[in-house]
Structures are given as C-alpha cells and as structure tokens.
Design a protein around this motif. Structure first.
Motif, PDB file in Angstrom:
ATOM      1  N   SER A 220      -2.217  52.445  35.146  1.00 43.94           N
ATOM      2  CA  SER A 220      -1.228  51.909  36.070  1.00 43.94           C
ATOM      3  C   SER A 220      -1.563  52.377  37.469  1.00 43.94           C
ATOM      4  N   ASN A 221      -0.964  51.744  38.456  1.00 45.90           N
ATOM      5  CA  ASN A 221      -1.191  52.201  39.831  1.00 45.90           C
ATOM      6  C   ASN A 221      -0.061  53.102  40.310  1.00 45.90           C
TER       7      ASN A 221
ATOM      8  N   VAL B 115      -1.783  47.936  35.207  1.00 45.32           N
ATOM      9  CA  VAL B 115      -2.501  46.934  36.004  1.00 45.32           C
ATOM     10  C   VAL B 115      -3.746  46.397  35.308  1.00 45.32           C
TER      11      VAL B 115
ATOM     12  N   PRO C  73       0.794  56.787  40.052  1.00 50.00           N
ATOM     13  CA  PRO C  73       0.155  58.004  39.539  1.00 50.00           C
ATOM     14  C   PRO C  73       1.127  58.893  38.769  1.00 50.00           C
ATOM     15  N   LYS C  74       0.611  59.509  37.726  1.00 51.06           N
ATOM     16  CA  LYS C  74       1.392  60.494  36.973  1.00 51.06           C
ATOM     17  C   LYS C  74       1.850  61.617  37.899  1.00 51.06           C
TER      18      LYS C  74
ATOM     19  N   THR D 198      -7.785  51.999  27.406  1.00 45.67           N
ATOM     20  CA  THR D 198      -8.175  52.084  28.830  1.00 45.67           C
ATOM     21  C   THR D 198      -7.081  51.568  29.773  1.00 45.67           C
TER      22      THR D 198
ATOM     23  N   ASP E 200      -5.653  57.097  30.014  1.00 43.07           N
ATOM     24  CA  ASP E 200      -6.073  58.203  30.875  1.00 43.07           C
ATOM     25  C   ASP E 200      -4.899  59.095  31.285  1.00 43.07           C
TER      26      ASP E 200
ATOM     27  N   VAL F  69      -4.190  61.475  28.555  1.00 42.51           N
ATOM     28  CA  VAL F  69      -5.177  62.570  28.489  1.00 42.51           C
ATOM     29  C   VAL F  69      -4.755  63.670  29.463  1.00 42.51           C
ATOM     30  N   LYS F  70      -4.397  63.262  30.657  1.00 43.19           N
ATOM     31  CA  LYS F  70      -3.937  64.214  31.662  1.00 43.19           C
ATOM     32  C   LYS F  70      -2.642  64.897  31.218  1.00 43.19           C
TER      33      LYS F  70
END
Lengths: 472, 472
Positions: A213-214, A353, A216-217, A210, A325, A328-329
C-alpha cells in the motif's frame, strides 16, 4: 463454472460466526453461488467491524462475542437440523462449535481449529499443548463418535484447505511429466503410494504475497492483508512441521509430542521467529516464516506409508510464508517487543496499490527436482472478481465457499479434513477465483549459492534435509 | 554556534571524492560554515548522480571512477601541501588515498576505512581479512610513520565518528548523576579508568530510524535512507563487536583475530544476518542488526585498561541498528537471495513523508542501569536546516563538517581516530544540526519479558552478557 453458476440450493439457516476479512469476503460469494436468500443468514460476531458491509448486503448482524459461557445459549435458537454454521472467528473454540453442531444436527465448516481466547499463548500450557498438532488431535478424537453424522469440515481455507487439493493435482502432474502411472488414486493409501513412488521428500506450502500500500506502516502498528489476530496467534505458537522419513538431522530445539499420530514435530520457539529457504516461480528463492498450520500435519499424516508400525514413507511438510512486506516489518517489530502485540492494527484493503498473492505447493525431491503448483492472483483481478476481498482473502474465501458447497452435497460425512475431500470438485468450484492456476518446474535447491561468504553447517549429500532449508 | 557561524577560513583546494548522499549533503554545510569559495572545490566521483546538485551550487564535477591504477594520476594535479581530500566514496581504498595525501602534504578525512571494490566480499580473503578490524589495523599500521604529518581523520561520520564523542559526554553525565568524580579525563587512560569505575559493561550504538515514504518498496529493490552500496557492503562483512572483559560465554560461531590489538571478535556470518536486542528512549526495546562498524572496535580498544599484558577492563561495544522500515524489508529480501544485491536501488530522499533518526549510545551496567545519549532528528527539521539531506544523512554530514574544521584547526596530527579528537569541539560544531540532543535513563535489560512463551538459553546471573542480547 462461471462467475454466476449456482452450485447448489440451500433452504436452511446459515450462521456466520466472525465477520473479519474472511467473513466479509465470503458473504458475497455465498450469495452469488449458493441458492440462498439474505434473510436465511445471520452474522454473529465480536465487534462492530463489518456492520456496514452486512447492512449493505441486507444480512442480519449481531455484535455479541461468543464465550465458553454463552455460546450454546446464543446459538441454540439459531441452529437446528440441516442448518449450517460457518465459523470464521478467532478466540472461539472450534471444538465447542462443532460439538454443538453435531448435537443439533447442523453442518459445520471452519478455516482452522481455533482454541478459546489465549489458547495459543497460554503459559500454563506446555508448548506441545499450544500446538496445532494438539488442537488437531483433540478435534480428530471426536471423529469416531461423529461418523455418519452431520458433516463438519475442518480447516478449509486457502491453507489449510485449498493447498491439500493442490498437492493432489501437483502429484498427478509430476507423475504425468515423469512418466509414472497417472491413474487418480482412490484412497489415502493410494495417494501415499504415489507420493512415495515419485520420491517427493519435501512439500512446502510456498507463498509470496507482494501486495503493498502507499500508506506506510506506523511505529506500533501491525499491518497485514488478512486477520492480524489470526496471524499473530499462529505466529506465536510453536514452529511445527510434518517430519519426513528421509530426515537425518533432528533439530536440537525439536521435540516430539507424547501423544497422537506422531506425523509432526515442533520446535521450542515461535513460528514467526523461524525462517526457511523456499521458492516460488515468480519470486525465485526467498526466506519465508515457518508458521504452524494444520496442513503441515494433516498432509504429512495423510501421505504416511507404514509397514506395520514402521513408517516407510512420509514427506516433510510445512508452510514457508512470505507475508506482505508490511507484515514482514510488523513481525520484526513484534519480535523486538518479545511477542507483545502492537497497540494498533491495520488490515490492508482499499489502500493496496499493487501486488499478487502467489500461493502454492512446492514438491521437492522427485525426478524433475522441484515443482510448484498453485494460484497467482493479482489485487486488481481479485477486486474485479468479488467485493470486500483482496488477493489473499479471496484465495481463502473461495475455498470456504467450495467447502460449504461440498458439505451440502455430502451432508453426512462427520468430521473431515481437506485431504479427505474430493479435490477435483473443490478445484472446479474455486478455479474461477484463483487467477492464474499454474505449475512450474525449477532447478533451485536450498544449497544454491550457499557458503559464498562464510562456511555453513549444511548437508551436501542430500539437499532436501530440513537443516538445509532452515535459516540459522 | 549558529546556522551561519564561519568556524574557520580555508584557502587551499578541496577535493571531494564520491558524491552520493553524504557528499551531496555535506557540500552545503562546507560552503556555509567554512570560509571557502566554490571554485576551491572539485568533486571527483564514479557516476552522474549528484551532477545537477553540484551544478546548482556551482562546484566543479568530474565523473571519473578512481581505481587502483589511476587514482594517483588523477589526484596528483588536484592536491598539494595544505589542500584537503574529503573521501566520501565507496570502492576506493582509504589507505591508498591517505597515503597519497601524506605524500603530497594534504589533509584527509573519511567516514569509514574503505577497501578497493569487492574487498568486503572477496571470497579469496578469509572472514578475518574482510573485517573492519583488519581494515583498521592496516590503516593504523601507518600511524607511527605519519606522526606529526598532515592530519588524516579516519572514520568520522555519525558512526563511526560522532558516537565516540557521545560516549564521552554520556560517561560524564552518568558520573555526575551517580555521584562519581566529574573531572573531564585528559587522556585515554583517564577515560578508560572512568568507564571502568562507573561499571559500564556494554555500550551499544543504538539507532532507530523511523523514516518512511509513501512510495512502497518494489520487489527486487533495495531502499534505504543512505548509501545502499555502503550498507550492503558492511552488512555482508562478518559480524564484529568489541569483546568486553565481563563476557563469560564466547559465541560458538565467534573467532578471534590472529593479529592486532585483540579488542574485538567476529562471528562467522554476515552482520546483516545477526540481530540483537537493544533500546532507545522513543522506541523502547527492539531488534537491531549487529552491523560491523569501526567504532565497535575503536571504542572497545580506547577504553581498555591493562595491568601489564592482562586486560582488566574493556566494555563490549557494538552497533545495534534498526534502519528505516524499507531497509529492514530490503535486508530480509537480500538474505533470501543469499546476499546478492537487488537489481535496483533507491535512496529515499524527497519521498520521505515522516520519521526521526534516533541515534545514540547506550551505556549499560552502571549504577543507574542503562543510559542512552544521542540525537533525535526529525525529517522536517533536517530539511529545514540544510538542503540535500534527510535525518540520517545530516547526522553524518555535520560530523564530517566538524571533522574537517577540527583537522584544519589541528593540521599536523597524523592519523587520528574519533576517540582521539576533542569531543567538546566536535559537539559544539555539530549541535545545531542534531535536533534534540538528549540523555535518558531506563530500567530495560535484555532479560525483560524473556521466556514468556518458551524457555531460552540465557544467563540470569548477569543481564549484560552478549548471549542475552543476541537473538537466537
């Protein structure tokens, strides 16, 4: 065992091949827990990544990609009898390296049986030959010749690796909790008999990462908490799973290999395109990717019971992986580009984070239904324990450390897989770094909440059939 | 047309039902482009969300959920002849509202044909009856009786809605660029003949939303750039697509409806579990979700050519949607929980840091291969154009505005679908808010880069078969 226990003293030379997330993460652990000085260690790697970290720790760093042509020449001056090669690279053949170590008398460890570059996706190879099954069979074919020689520990990271030890502890826990004999089996036959007696039909390596990070990809970027080359490589290999003796429905896209132990099958599709239902205590039910891993094969093989040539018991074993996450993206995007890697990659580290890596084994089909046993390691705890790690890498790096210590303690065992190593010693060394090491029962099955909106093709008679786990 | 053009003056009362992302986003546009005062408008909605925004604009806000039992009583004092009901709600029956409007003589618009709460996932209804096909047939069954009555514009958002107008403009552009007659067809038969003559086999509504925020999605949270209830509702409905006359491979999980126009089929699975290959100019090839939408049915129906009862031409039409990255992740999590909605939801708005909504129609199979025509709207531009919007909502809200203006200009048309509305007038009103309105040809087909790693079940003879687009 504490955070400053020296497990053993090592006076030889150590070469670390590859210095990505795992190499960088394990080096501080080696320096902390093994009696070794930094000038005994040399890093040989294929890029500048990690140079600053090596300099900070005062360890020699050589940027020189190993190839089929140069590896023997490069390594020859660095390794001899009693030295140690720690292989944490991608695109360098494990078999080539451990053969070299055997020849010169050096010890060896890796975290997966790696082919030379392109081996996972070489279209001139059949899917069967691009599989981990084939890589494992090739590696194990050297076993007899290497017997009694310098120890070469194969595939000893978190998984494959640590999870084989989790399976043994979990079997003992389930035995104790269901009133079965709790004597610790002494050999492979004993462990297989225990698993069979308990009625364990399926074992998932069930992982939910889980960490977020802040940052974004970006479009065109693959983001992960550990080696992106490693994950994409295995994600593009065929889906592979140990194929249990209770399975009644052979998959339409399933194939058997025409050689080797026959403990596993593969599907004619990339693992990163195959999703399965699984469960962890913190997350509950979720969809994981059925990514091929050596443990799916080695565990299924190790616990197989036979009556002559007839298999009387084998669990279905596979990885069911929910990466972070952003990964996954990234996998969704990768699939959309027909498995051509994104132009940029980012290994998530300082920008994480929050989050936990919940990694364990899920034993299913026994009297108490399901039992998960494993490690819950949060990012903050991982950072506090050791530098250059996140929750995911630390579960790997501590297993590499433990494997090195065990090999030094058992230097003449030839080629060994995790299932053949003293699980109690490994868990003892790893435990301080695994966060919360917990077991939990549950009442979930892959039939839970099914067919609520639409009818589905499921086997109502046996929840533990693979067809019930697979997401169609 | 500029950002302060008053398109028309309206002196009646306007009731806005529902005040989520679309309601909040369209209100400033209505006040800007229609000659109306804020005291003519009343908001009736089911929660406190948007109350502050309504107060800021000085518009009356009533928090009172409409139900099957109370809707007539609540609306009766608010709406009469020549008034306007703008339905932007979820869980309130569109049919109930437009029947009410017809009875009292009010105009009506919505962005989808919505059932009462639970209608999308009511297990007592067959999948066929939970479909948009069934909702559309029910709505259209009132058409004859409402003919010449107050205009009721059905399904006029971005899609369904705007994209029907994009299809017409795209057909004219392809005609011009391939040397076909470029006269603007005058009716349904003419448009169908043009599409057939051009050889358009497949139309995707191909959307890639790249908006991202720096606030990571939490476990158990559904994050999206527009209504989460709306997206999850339609994502759990059956996969639906207009079924073209060129299709040779009827899907194994496909079903025909036993009533109505027969222009569409459905699959026995949720749309949010069905992925298809598609393409947009900025993104290139990607996987979208085949989410059911009314335009997949209405466009396929509108362009159908018949010889007696025999269908001689129909394009395959469907939505191929890559929502924002956090929504992709949210859908993965939702599927893992067997379509039980996450406990918390977050509509991404102020925290968006970058991204574009690339929304258009992709016409395939004609002489020049593929042609995408649509809107590229960046988050910064959307924010600069009008408050309370992001790139996704603005493409919807400006279509609602245009639909309202058209209805006021054409107040006695009874029930109309987007395909029956003057596309040039709508595009004229919407254009200032659509960012870059572009057309682009490409050489992509769903067979590109296929079978690189594994053999696949594809039709090599006709790239435009649905089985080639579908991700298995």
């Amino acid at each position: 065992m504490t955070l400053d226990t020296k497990h053993i003293t090592f006076t030889g030379r150590m070469v670390i091949v590859g210095f990505g997330s795992i190499g960088q993460g394990v080096l501080p652990l080696i320096l902390r827990h093994i009696g070794i000085t930094k000038d005994q260690i040399t890093i040989v790697t294929a890029e500048e990544r990690g140079h600053a970290e090596a300099d900070e720790l005062g360890v020699k760093f050589i940027n020189l990609p190993l190839t089929r042509e140069n590896y023997a020449q490069v390594l020859e001056p660095m390794l001899g009898k009693g030295d140690f090669l720690v292989n944490l690279s991608v695109d360098v053949s494990s078999v080539a390296l451990f053969e070299f170590c055997h020849k010169v008398g050096a010890l060896y460890i890796d975290t997966c049986v790696e082919p030379w570059a392109g081996g996972y996706t070489d279209p001139s190879l059949s899917p069967s030959l691009r599989s981990n099954y084939a890589l494992r069979e090739t590696a194990l074919s050297h076993r007899a010749a290497f017997e009694g020689g310098p120890t070469a520990v194969l595939t000893h990271g978190a998984n494959p690796g640590l999870v084989s030890h989790f399976v043994k502890q979990a079997l003992l826990n389930v035995a104790a909790d269901t009133g079965e004999s709790t004597e610790v089996p002494k050999d492979r036959a004993g462990w297989g008999a225990l698993a069979a007696k308990l009625g364990v039909k399926v074992i998932h390596i069930a992982e939910r990462d889980t960490q977020v990070s802040n940052e974004p990809k970006k479009v065109g970027e693959f983001v992960n908490t550990w080696s992106i080359d490693g994950f994409v490589g295995e994600g593009c290999q065929p889906t592979e799973l140990g194929w249990g003796s209770h399975e009644k429905h052979f998959p339409a896209d399933g194939r058997r290999h025409e050689f080797g132990c026959d403990a596993a099958i593969y599907l004619m599709r990339p693992g990163a395109s195959t999703r399965v239902r699984t469960w962890t205590p913190l997350e509950g039910p979720f969809h994981g990717f059925l990514i091929t891993h050596s443990e799916a094969i080695s565990i299924a093989d190790y616990y197989t019971q036979r009556d002559g040539n007839h298999v009387t018991y084998r669990p279905t074993v596979h990885y069911a992986y929910h990466p972070c996450d952003d990964a996954v993206k990234s996998v969704h995007e990768l699939a959309g580009k027909n498995w051509y890697m994104q132009p940029s990659q980012r290994l998530m580290m300082h920008e994480i984070v929050s989050g936990t890596d919940e990694l364990g084994v899920l034993l299913m089909g026994h009297k108490k239904g399901i039992y998960w046993f494993g490690s819950r390691l949060g990012i903050d705890e991982a950072r506090a324990l050791v530098p250059y790690n996140n929750a995911t890498s630390l579960q790997v790096t501590v297993a590499v450390l433990a494997g090195i210590v065990w090999a030094l303690e058992n230097p003449n065992r030839g080629i060994v897989e995790p299932d053949e190593i003293d699980f109690q010693r490994i868990l003892e060394i790893a435990k301080p770094y695994l966060g919360e090491l917990v077991g939990a029962y549950g009442d979930w099955t892959p039939l839970q909440d099914r067919e609520r909106l639409f009818p589905e093709d499921i086997d109502h008679d046996d929840p533990w059939q693979f067809k019930n786990f697979r997401v169609a």
